[in-house]
Structures are given as C-alpha cells and as structure tokens.
Write a protein that holds these residues in place. Sequence first.
Motif, PDB file in Angstrom:
ATOM      1  N   HIS A  13       0.839  -1.201   0.000  1.00  0.00           N
ATOM      2  CA  HIS A  13       0.000   0.000   0.000  1.00  0.00           C
ATOM      3  C   HIS A  13       0.878   1.257   0.000  1.00  0.00           C
ATOM      4  O   HIS A  13       1.782   1.389   0.828  1.00  0.00           O
ATOM      5  CB  HIS A  13      -0.922   0.018   1.222  1.00  0.00           C
ATOM      6  CG  HIS A  13      -1.917  -1.090   1.250  1.00  0.00           C
ATOM      7  ND1 HIS A  13      -3.199  -0.953   0.754  1.00  0.00           N
ATOM      8  CD2 HIS A  13      -1.820  -2.373   1.702  1.00  0.00           C
ATOM      9  CE1 HIS A  13      -3.855  -2.087   0.908  1.00  0.00           C
ATOM     10  NE2 HIS A  13      -3.035  -2.972   1.475  1.00  0.00           N
ATOM     11  N   TRP A  14       0.600   2.168  -0.911  1.00  0.00           N
ATOM     12  CA  TRP A  14       1.314   3.451  -0.931  1.00  0.00           C
ATOM     13  C   TRP A  14       0.850   4.315   0.239  1.00  0.00           C
ATOM     14  O   TRP A  14      -0.316   4.267   0.642  1.00  0.00           O
ATOM     15  CB  TRP A  14       1.054   4.198  -2.241  1.00  0.00           C
ATOM     16  CG  TRP A  14       1.972   3.767  -3.349  1.00  0.00           C
ATOM     17  CD1 TRP A  14       1.726   2.819  -4.291  1.00  0.00           C
ATOM     18  CD2 TRP A  14       3.283   4.269  -3.602  1.00  0.00           C
ATOM     19  NE1 TRP A  14       2.808   2.691  -5.126  1.00  0.00           N
ATOM     20  CE2 TRP A  14       3.781   3.574  -4.732  1.00  0.00           C
ATOM     21  CE3 TRP A  14       4.099   5.233  -3.004  1.00  0.00           C
ATOM     22  CZ2 TRP A  14       5.046   3.808  -5.263  1.00  0.00           C
ATOM     23  CZ3 TRP A  14       5.353   5.473  -3.523  1.00  0.00           C
ATOM     24  CH2 TRP A  14       5.824   4.765  -4.642  1.00  0.00           C
ATOM     25  N   TYR A  15       1.765   5.092   0.798  1.00  0.00           N
ATOM     26  CA  TYR A  15       1.413   6.020   1.871  1.00  0.00           C
ATOM     27  C   TYR A  15       2.253   7.292   1.746  1.00  0.00           C
ATOM     28  O   TYR A  15       3.275   7.319   1.060  1.00  0.00           O
ATOM     29  CB  TYR A  15       1.633   5.383   3.252  1.00  0.00           C
ATOM     30  CG  TYR A  15       3.082   5.090   3.603  1.00  0.00           C
ATOM     31  CD1 TYR A  15       3.911   6.081   4.148  1.00  0.00           C
ATOM     32  CD2 TYR A  15       3.631   3.825   3.398  1.00  0.00           C
ATOM     33  CE1 TYR A  15       5.239   5.812   4.473  1.00  0.00           C
ATOM     34  CE2 TYR A  15       4.937   3.551   3.723  1.00  0.00           C
ATOM     35  CZ  TYR A  15       5.745   4.552   4.261  1.00  0.00           C
ATOM     36  OH  TYR A  15       7.049   4.275   4.570  1.00  0.00           O
ATOM     37  N   THR A  71      -2.425   6.190   4.376  1.00  0.00           N
ATOM     38  CA  THR A  71      -2.174   5.004   3.567  1.00  0.00           C
ATOM     39  C   THR A  71      -3.320   4.740   2.590  1.00  0.00           C
ATOM     40  O   THR A  71      -4.501   4.786   2.959  1.00  0.00           O
ATOM     41  CB  THR A  71      -1.988   3.768   4.461  1.00  0.00           C
ATOM     42  OG1 THR A  71      -0.916   4.022   5.389  1.00  0.00           O
ATOM     43  CG2 THR A  71      -1.636   2.537   3.635  1.00  0.00           C
ATOM     44  N   SER A  72      -2.966   4.448   1.343  1.00  0.00           N
ATOM     45  CA  SER A  72      -3.955   4.157   0.316  1.00  0.00           C
ATOM     46  C   SER A  72      -4.628   2.815   0.595  1.00  0.00           C
ATOM     47  O   SER A  72      -3.977   1.865   1.031  1.00  0.00           O
ATOM     48  CB  SER A  72      -3.277   4.125  -1.055  1.00  0.00           C
ATOM     49  OG  SER A  72      -4.171   3.623  -2.048  1.00  0.00           O
ATOM     50  N   PRO A  73      -5.916   2.705   0.321  1.00  0.00           N
ATOM     51  CA  PRO A  73      -6.604   1.423   0.497  1.00  0.00           C
ATOM     52  C   PRO A  73      -6.265   0.426  -0.606  1.00  0.00           C
ATOM     53  O   PRO A  73      -6.560  -0.771  -0.480  1.00  0.00           O
ATOM     54  CB  PRO A  73      -8.085   1.811   0.447  1.00  0.00           C
ATOM     55  CG  PRO A  73      -8.104   3.043  -0.408  1.00  0.00           C
ATOM     56  CD  PRO A  73      -6.841   3.781  -0.083  1.00  0.00           C
ATOM     57  N   ALA A 113      -1.086   8.290  -9.604  1.00  0.00           N
ATOM     58  CA  ALA A 113      -2.464   8.201  -9.124  1.00  0.00           C
ATOM     59  C   ALA A 113      -2.509   7.844  -7.637  1.00  0.00           C
ATOM     60  O   ALA A 113      -3.316   8.388  -6.875  1.00  0.00           O
ATOM     61  CB  ALA A 113      -3.236   7.157  -9.937  1.00  0.00           C
ATOM     62  N   GLU A 114      -1.613   6.936  -7.214  1.00  0.00           N
ATOM     63  CA  GLU A 114      -1.571   6.542  -5.804  1.00  0.00           C
ATOM     64  C   GLU A 114      -1.106   7.700  -4.927  1.00  0.00           C
ATOM     65  O   GLU A 114      -1.624   7.914  -3.827  1.00  0.00           O
ATOM     66  CB  GLU A 114      -0.655   5.329  -5.621  1.00  0.00           C
ATOM     67  CG  GLU A 114      -1.243   4.024  -6.123  1.00  0.00           C
ATOM     68  CD  GLU A 114      -2.525   3.667  -5.380  1.00  0.00           C
ATOM     69  OE1 GLU A 114      -2.487   3.537  -4.144  1.00  0.00           O
ATOM     70  OE2 GLU A 114      -3.570   3.547  -6.047  1.00  0.00           O
TER      71      GLU A 114
END
Length: 327
Positions: free
Chosen positions: A29-31, A47-49, A77-78
């Motif tokens: 997950h990107w954060y 944090t991205s879902p 995009a993330e």
Amino acid sequence: MGKATQDLQQQVCQKYGWSYHYEKDASGHWYVEVVVGMNIQNKYRFTSPNNSSTNNSNSSLEGKLSTKKQKDQHVKAEKEIVSAMALKGLSTQIDHEEAKKCCQLSEIFPNPIQIYDSKHNHGAIWNQFWKNPPQIVGIDTEGNQTSPPVLVQISTLEYTILEAPPRNKSLSSNLTRLLRDKTITKIFCDNFSHADKIALGMDIPSDDLSEYTHPPIIDLEVLSAQLYGVTKVARGLAKIVSMSMLELSNVRIVKPRNTNQRYKNIGRFALIEQGKARPLRGVGDLNEREQQYCALDSWCTLRAYLSIMERMMENDGELVGGSGDAL
C-alpha cells in the motif's frame, strides 16, 4: 503531478516547513508520511486502500502494468490518493497555521541588540570575548558570494560582534581563531549551498553532512532535516525559528512581502560583493537599522538552537526523524 499532490507539497509542506515522504509499505500500500513538528505525535501517515504489491504479478495491479508509462501513471495516481487523504486528515493543523498572525523577525524581536564593532578600540570586544568565551555562538554572513564575505555576525546571548573583513584579504585572526576553536560551538543556518561556511573558508563534506548536527559546527538546516524530515527546499531561518520556539506557537514568521523592503535589507551587500558599491570600511558605514537587521539573523540562529536543545531535553532527546523526500 496531480492537484492534491501539488497542493500538499507546495501549498502546505513547503509553506509551513513540514516534510513529506511517499513510500510503499510491506503489504503493497502506498502512503505519505508528513512531519509537522518535533515531537513524535507530530508525525502523520496516510495510507492508500489500494494494494499495489508486486509480489504476486498475477493478481496485483502493478503486476498487470506492462509499460513504464503505465507504472508511472499508477504511482502518480496513488500519490494523488494519499495526498488528498493527507490534506483532509491534516485540515485541523492547516487551519491552525493559516490562523496564525504573519510577522517578520524584527516584529517578533523588536528590542535592540547590543552591537560591537570588531575593530573598535583596537578590537576590545574580542579581548572581552576571549577573557570569558561563550560555549555557543550564532554566526551569519552578508554578501556571501565572495570570500571573505562582506560582513560577518557573531552573536552571544548578550551581544553581537559585527566584522567587516577587508576586501580580497583574509579573515581577522580573532575570527579565524573562533572558527578553529573546537571548544566553542558555532551555530549556522545556511542554505543547501552552504554559502556562509564556504565564504568563511570552511571545508564542506561532499556527501555526509551529519557532522553538522553536533559540535563544534551545527547547521540548523541539517539539524532540522534530522528533527522534522528532509525537504526539497531549504526551510530558512524564519520557518525554523517558528517551528522551534514554543512561545511563538501563535505566529508564523515570514520574509518581508514587499520586494523593495527585502532589497533594502540585502541590496547594499549584494552590490558590494558584485563590485558595484564601495566596500565597507567598517561597521560604522552601516546605519543603525542595517546593523540591527544583520545582528538579528545571527542572534535568532542562536536562540533557535537553544530552544531546540531545550525541547529535546524535555523529550529525553527523542527525535521525530523521518527521511522526507530529498532532492
């Protein structure tokens, strides 16, 4: 760069001196991690879902992206997703910053600083300095695109020495002695080019700047990167003072908004270093306003460092840290 990403980086973090760092965690997950102050509770992670793990290329999103362009677009995009989350999640902190009164250093510290000309009375102030040397001094320069600089400011808590080195000559023996003295800690707030230190003839490490986080030479820009995270743009003295001194929690220190005023502060020194104006014959060539302007920077550099040390002691030396996104 998406709008939310740009707003977080430029309109928020750069504006307030906060650091940000984008990364992907172990689960894919990107954060984004944003540090807004010194204490550990001032570090926030959003944090991205979405799971972007590449461990299983058959099921992961990134594993299905075949070209570099597609992968770059996915990362963009993330980052946009987590940036938007950060802007929403930090809205209280952002509102607090925006509600602060914007002031200049001279408005925050209006009391005149006791100033001494290094050459007055055959250098009497240096004799006083060495008779009872301080443990720590703040140092700043004006006209630092030449070596030696046009002016050097050395501040203790009680007074500031102003020294105007002769053009195309070496520093005075007392200033050279101070720079070499390992028992006196010298505090700088230099930008990423280290112009002040270079103008004073100091050698700059080519890669590891960690030595500037402990005596005998400390640079507030390097120290603040360790405390608050690395930034792409130097924070500058005003932001570091704002972030370091708790008594200033309701104000935000900024540079003069008026371009003419900013030029009045530094313009004369720029003309001297460019050879377009006569060199200073001594501190007496500067009027009272110019002297106080110069002394304030080195004095605030010292004050900011002492405030940082006091806060670190209160927190048992605990640092927030955070890598930040460097250049």
